[in-house]
Design a protein around this motif. Structure first.
Motif, mmCIF file in Angstrom:
data_model
loop_
_atom_site.group_PDB
_atom_site.id
_atom_site.type_symbol
_atom_site.label_atom_id
_atom_site.label_comp_id
_atom_site.label_asym_id
_atom_site.label_seq_id
_atom_site.Cartn_x
_atom_site.Cartn_y
_atom_site.Cartn_z
ATOM 1 N N TYR A 159 0.862 -1.186 0.000
ATOM 2 C CA TYR A 159 0.000 0.000 0.000
ATOM 3 C C TYR A 159 0.898 1.235 0.000
ATOM 4 C CZ TYR A 159 -3.839 -3.101 1.440
ATOM 5 O OH TYR A 159 -4.794 -4.106 1.496
ATOM 6 N N TYR A 160 0.539 2.252 -0.799
ATOM 7 C CA TYR A 160 1.363 3.462 -0.791
ATOM 8 C C TYR A 160 0.497 4.712 -0.895
ATOM 9 C CZ TYR A 160 0.962 3.482 -5.960
ATOM 10 O OH TYR A 160 0.494 3.493 -7.263
ATOM 11 N N ASN A 161 1.059 5.798 -0.400
ATOM 12 C CA ASN A 161 0.384 7.094 -0.357
ATOM 13 C C ASN A 161 0.668 7.832 -1.672
ATOM 14 O OD1 ASN A 161 -0.140 9.911 0.091
ATOM 15 N ND2 ASN A 161 -0.040 9.571 2.301
ATOM 16 N N LYS A 162 -0.323 7.854 -2.545
ATOM 17 C CA LYS A 162 -0.115 8.460 -3.866
ATOM 18 C C LYS A 162 0.198 9.951 -3.780
ATOM 19 C CE LYS A 162 -2.570 5.472 -7.125
ATOM 20 N NZ LYS A 162 -3.572 5.447 -8.230
ATOM 21 N N ASP A 163 -0.369 10.622 -2.801
ATOM 22 C CA ASP A 163 -0.105 12.057 -2.653
ATOM 23 C C ASP A 163 1.358 12.310 -2.313
ATOM 24 O OD1 ASP A 163 -2.820 12.065 -3.013
ATOM 25 O OD2 ASP A 163 -3.291 13.140 -1.170
ATOM 26 N N MET A 164 1.901 11.538 -1.388
ATOM 27 C CA MET A 164 3.316 11.663 -1.035
ATOM 28 C C MET A 164 4.207 11.346 -2.234
ATOM 29 S SD MET A 164 3.900 10.068 2.752
ATOM 30 C CE MET A 164 3.072 10.663 4.221
ATOM 31 N N PHE A 165 3.847 10.289 -2.955
ATOM 32 C CA PHE A 165 4.653 9.893 -4.107
ATOM 33 C C PHE A 165 4.684 11.007 -5.150
ATOM 34 C CE2 PHE A 165 5.608 5.137 -4.396
ATOM 35 C CZ PHE A 165 5.753 5.015 -3.023
ATOM 36 N N GLU A 166 3.538 11.582 -5.410
ATOM 37 C CA GLU A 166 3.476 12.665 -6.405
ATOM 38 C C GLU A 166 4.294 13.866 -5.946
ATOM 39 O OE1 GLU A 166 0.139 15.423 -8.749
ATOM 40 O OE2 GLU A 166 -0.489 13.812 -7.391
ATOM 41 N N GLY A 194 7.910 13.245 -6.435
ATOM 42 C CA GLY A 194 8.331 12.975 -7.809
ATOM 43 C C GLY A 194 8.566 11.508 -8.105
ATOM 44 N N ILE A 195 7.901 10.621 -7.364
ATOM 45 C CA ILE A 195 8.039 9.175 -7.588
ATOM 46 C C ILE A 195 6.934 8.738 -8.532
ATOM 47 C CG2 ILE A 195 8.109 6.907 -6.492
ATOM 48 C CD1 ILE A 195 8.828 8.362 -3.868
ATOM 49 N N GLU A 196 7.312 8.175 -9.660
ATOM 50 C CA GLU A 196 6.344 7.913 -10.720
ATOM 51 C C GLU A 196 5.717 6.523 -10.657
ATOM 52 O OE1 GLU A 196 8.278 8.756 -14.395
ATOM 53 O OE2 GLU A 196 8.431 10.931 -14.014
ATOM 54 N N SER A 197 6.353 5.582 -9.986
ATOM 55 C CA SER A 197 5.790 4.227 -9.927
ATOM 56 C C SER A 197 6.108 3.594 -8.588
ATOM 57 C CB SER A 197 6.340 3.352 -11.060
ATOM 58 O OG SER A 197 7.750 3.250 -10.973
ATOM 59 N N ALA A 198 5.304 2.632 -8.207
ATOM 60 C CA ALA A 198 5.487 1.960 -6.921
ATOM 61 C C ALA A 198 6.714 1.049 -6.964
ATOM 62 C CB ALA A 198 4.245 1.142 -6.585
ATOM 63 N N PRO A 199 7.435 0.947 -5.860
ATOM 64 C CA PRO A 199 8.621 0.076 -5.814
ATOM 65 C C PRO A 199 8.247 -1.396 -5.982
ATOM 66 C CG PRO A 199 8.606 1.626 -3.972
ATOM 67 C CD PRO A 199 7.250 1.695 -4.610
ATOM 68 N N THR A 200 9.144 -2.143 -6.591
ATOM 69 C CA THR A 200 8.935 -3.584 -6.758
ATOM 70 C C THR A 200 9.909 -4.409 -5.925
ATOM 71 O OG1 THR A 200 10.437 -3.699 -8.650
ATOM 72 C CG2 THR A 200 8.120 -3.227 -9.116
ATOM 73 N N SER A 201 10.880 -3.744 -5.277
ATOM 74 C CA SER A 201 11.887 -4.449 -4.495
ATOM 75 C C SER A 201 12.342 -3.573 -3.335
ATOM 76 C CB SER A 201 13.096 -4.798 -5.370
ATOM 77 O OG SER A 201 13.784 -3.607 -5.743
ATOM 78 N N LEU A 210 11.594 10.640 -0.888
ATOM 79 C CA LEU A 210 10.609 11.034 0.110
ATOM 80 C C LEU A 210 11.250 11.897 1.201
ATOM 81 C CD1 LEU A 210 8.744 7.618 0.346
ATOM 82 C CD2 LEU A 210 7.642 9.785 -0.267
ATOM 83 N N LYS A 211 12.444 11.504 1.632
ATOM 84 C CA LYS A 211 13.137 12.285 2.662
ATOM 85 C C LYS A 211 13.483 13.674 2.136
ATOM 86 C CE LYS A 211 15.080 8.427 5.287
ATOM 87 N NZ LYS A 211 16.314 7.736 5.760
ATOM 88 N N ALA A 212 13.876 13.753 0.873
ATOM 89 C CA ALA A 212 14.196 15.053 0.278
ATOM 90 C C ALA A 212 12.962 15.951 0.212
ATOM 91 C CB ALA A 212 14.774 14.852 -1.126
ATOM 92 N N ALA A 213 11.799 15.322 0.137
ATOM 93 C CA ALA A 213 10.550 16.081 0.095
ATOM 94 C C ALA A 213 9.987 16.349 1.491
ATOM 95 C CB ALA A 213 9.518 15.323 -0.742
ATOM 96 N N GLY A 214 10.704 15.881 2.526
ATOM 97 C CA GLY A 214 10.287 16.171 3.891
ATOM 98 C C GLY A 214 9.523 15.079 4.587
ATOM 99 N N TYR A 215 9.491 13.872 4.036
ATOM 100 C CA TYR A 215 8.773 12.755 4.648
ATOM 101 C C TYR A 215 9.776 11.781 5.275
ATOM 102 C CZ TYR A 215 5.114 14.645 1.641
ATOM 103 O OH TYR A 215 4.215 15.487 1.025
ATOM 104 N N ASP A 216 9.667 11.586 6.574
ATOM 105 C CA ASP A 216 10.696 10.847 7.308
ATOM 106 C C ASP A 216 10.542 9.331 7.243
ATOM 107 O OD1 ASP A 216 11.955 13.179 8.121
ATOM 108 O OD2 ASP A 216 10.698 13.371 9.912
ATOM 109 N N GLU A 217 9.318 8.824 7.344
ATOM 110 C CA GLU A 217 9.109 7.378 7.431
ATOM 111 C C GLU A 217 8.720 6.823 6.058
ATOM 112 O OE1 GLU A 217 6.390 4.100 9.880
ATOM 113 O OE2 GLU A 217 6.672 6.115 10.725
ATOM 114 N N THR A 218 9.625 6.072 5.474
ATOM 115 C CA THR A 218 9.389 5.533 4.142
ATOM 116 C C THR A 218 8.352 4.417 4.152
ATOM 117 O OG1 THR A 218 11.637 6.077 3.458
ATOM 118 C CG2 THR A 218 10.469 4.436 2.142
ATOM 119 N N ILE A 219 8.583 3.389 4.991
ATOM 120 C CA ILE A 219 7.670 2.253 5.020
ATOM 121 C C ILE A 219 7.510 1.751 6.447
ATOM 122 C CG2 ILE A 219 9.558 0.627 4.477
ATOM 123 C CD1 ILE A 219 7.436 -1.099 3.001
ATOM 124 N N SER A 220 6.279 1.523 6.849
ATOM 125 C CA SER A 220 6.000 0.916 8.160
ATOM 126 C C SER A 220 5.903 -0.593 7.941
ATOM 127 C CB SER A 220 4.718 1.489 8.771
ATOM 128 O OG SER A 220 3.657 1.527 7.841
#
Length: 482
Positions: A196-203, A206-213, A224-234
């Motif tokens: 599950y991913y947060n599409k708003d954060m991804f946009e 500048g992340i265009e597709s969901a990670p596969t690995s 995400l960290k460069a955009a100010g979001y600290d927690e990548t994945i719970s």
């Protein structure tokens, strides 16, 4: 086999936890050097038991086929289940519908037993031949135990007696509950894990597709960290995820064809490299600050995600509606395939959830009535309703033609990811059968937690996992097979 002693051995084991390991049955986990005399004796034992079971299945099928359906009138069957809350309400609806509409005069007495562990422990305390139930819902990790128990009527007996077409059941779901040519239980509430991913954060990042690995998760984390979001994945510490990461590599969790060509005698994930791959990648994410320790259990990572704190989480497909409800429009929820720990892996996913087991109480009329109810539960109409109300997969392909199913997917397009992922997997990734799975899962979670807390290296963790789980397997096998 000492099947009747299983309940004694498993009483403590089944209380340890809950869910399944997976991997391709044609991997190199079992080599020719392992096929020693002990293995040959084991295979002979299993083969003898299988021949006996097949003869009994033919006899049961003949008896059930010859039964006059008028004999079913006035029959009451008891159904034990572990569905509470919204899921329980949906199941009650189906039971009531069957009771009101079936033409045979059958009544189903559905009884909620609490958790899966509560339910199976109650079975153990029942008297053989008078189990208290005619049909019981059991979690997937209870499969090996139920097969060994001597309590059941293989679902294949009932299928054969009726001439039921099993091709309508999703093959990648049916494969888990099938050993050899025998379907031991009927799939009912099935799920797989997804990202599950947060599409708003991804946009925003500048992340265009969901990670596969895991590698791509870290790369997304940097953005995400460069955009100010600290927690990548719970990322919850959950044994089922460990099993799925093994599956995604196309490797086996235990030996002997993942416990399917014969019962498992040891784990395989230590020798085939699956565990070290998982733990190394997991530790790298943790050390890199991408995946903090959010706790143990399947739901441990969902709260951070739903609150908008983490950009991604892993969870069951059956959690989709709950997540959407908790998010409540604060952001757009995206879904993607369950990631792999090794770039380029081409394995698949195994199913979780539970299935329906017919218990052998020596009453052919109740067996026949039980089968009528099972067929109703896996009908296209019932499964489309079940899917729409709970988020579990429809286990029958015909449910996709039901308008209820179509409307649900249109309303929740994220669920299509789960359908596509299921169909992109294959029966060879059905998953492992292991007698001590609940205990193994608890061990996995404890040792991963120890690793993340700095108590041991990934290599030490693999060794501890193998030692503890192999000891539990040996103890079980000595009591029940040897």
């Amino acid at each position: 086999m000492k099947k009747r002693t299983v309940a004694v051995m498993m009483a403590a084991v089944m209380a340890a936890g809950s869910l399944v390991g997976c991997g391709a049955s044609d991997t190199a986990a079992v080599t020719e050097t392992q096929e020693n005399t002990a293995d040959e004796e084991q295979e002979d034992t299993v083969e003898d038991a299988t021949v006996g079971a097949n003869v009994e299945a033919v006899e049961n099928a003949e008896e059930l086929t010859a039964m006059d359906e008028s004999q079913l009138n006035g029959t009451t069957i008891t159904f034990w289940h572990a569905m509470g809350g919204v899921n329980g309400e949906a199941l009650d609806y189906l039971v009531n519908k069957f009771n009101e509409e079936n033409e045979y005069g059958i009544t189903v007495d559905a009884q909620y037993q609490g958790s899966y562990d509560d339910e199976i422990n109650k079975l153990k305390s029942a008297q053989l031949g008078n189990m208290g139930a005619d049909l019981v819902q059991v979690y997937d990790i209870g499969t090996r135990f139920m097969i060994d128990s001597g309590w059941i009527v293989p679902m294949q007996d009932l299928v054969d007696a009726d001439g039921f077409d099993l091709s309508v059941i999703e093959p990648n779901i049916a494969a888990y509950y099938t050993v050899g040519d025998t379907l031991y239980s009927m799939p009912f509430n099935s799920s797989t894990p997804i990202l599950y991913y947060n599409k708003d954060m991804f946009e925003d990042a500048g992340i265009e597709s969901a990670p596969t690995s895991f590698t791509e998760i870290a790369e997304a984390g940097d953005k995400l960290k460069a955009a100010g979001y600290d927690e990548t994945i719970s990322l919850a510490i959950y044994g089922w995820f460990f099993e799925q990461f093994t599956c995604k590599q196309g490797l086996e969790y235990v030996n002997n064809g993942n416990g399917r060509s014969s019962y498992a005698t040891a784990v395989a994930f230590d020798e085939n490299g699956a565990a070290l791959n998982i733990l190394t990648a997991w530790k790298d994410l943790y050390d890199g600050g991408y995946a903090p320790n959010v706790g143990r259990g399947g739901d441990a990572g969902l709260a951070d995600f739903s609150a908008g704190q983490s950009a991604m989480t892993l969870g069951s497909t059956a959690s989709l509606k709950q997540i959407l409800q908790d998010v409540n429009g604060k952001f757009e929820v995206g879904t993607a395939y369950f990631p792999t720990v090794v770039d380029g892996s081409e394995g698949g996913v195994s199913i979780g959830g539970g299935s329906l087991w017919a218990l052998d109480n020596g009453d052919d009329i109740k067996k026949a009535a039980t089968w009528k109810f099972v067929k109703f539960l896996v009908s296209a109409e019932s499964q489309a309703y079940w899917n729409a109300q709970t988020g579990y997969f429809p286990v029958t392909t015909e449910a996709h033609n039901e308008q209820v199913f179509k409307d649900n997917v249109a309303q929740y397009p994220q669920f299509q990811t789960a359908i596509d992922q299921l169909h992109d997997s294959a029966p060879q990734y059905a998953g492992a059968l292991l007698s001590v799975f609940p205990e193994a899962r608890a061990t996995v979670e404890t040792e991963i937690e120890n690793m993340l807390n700095g108590a041991q290296s990934p290599e030490d963790t693999v060794a501890k996992l193998a030692e503890q789980i192999n000891e539990a397997i040996t103890d079980y096998n000595e009591l029940n097979y040897e």
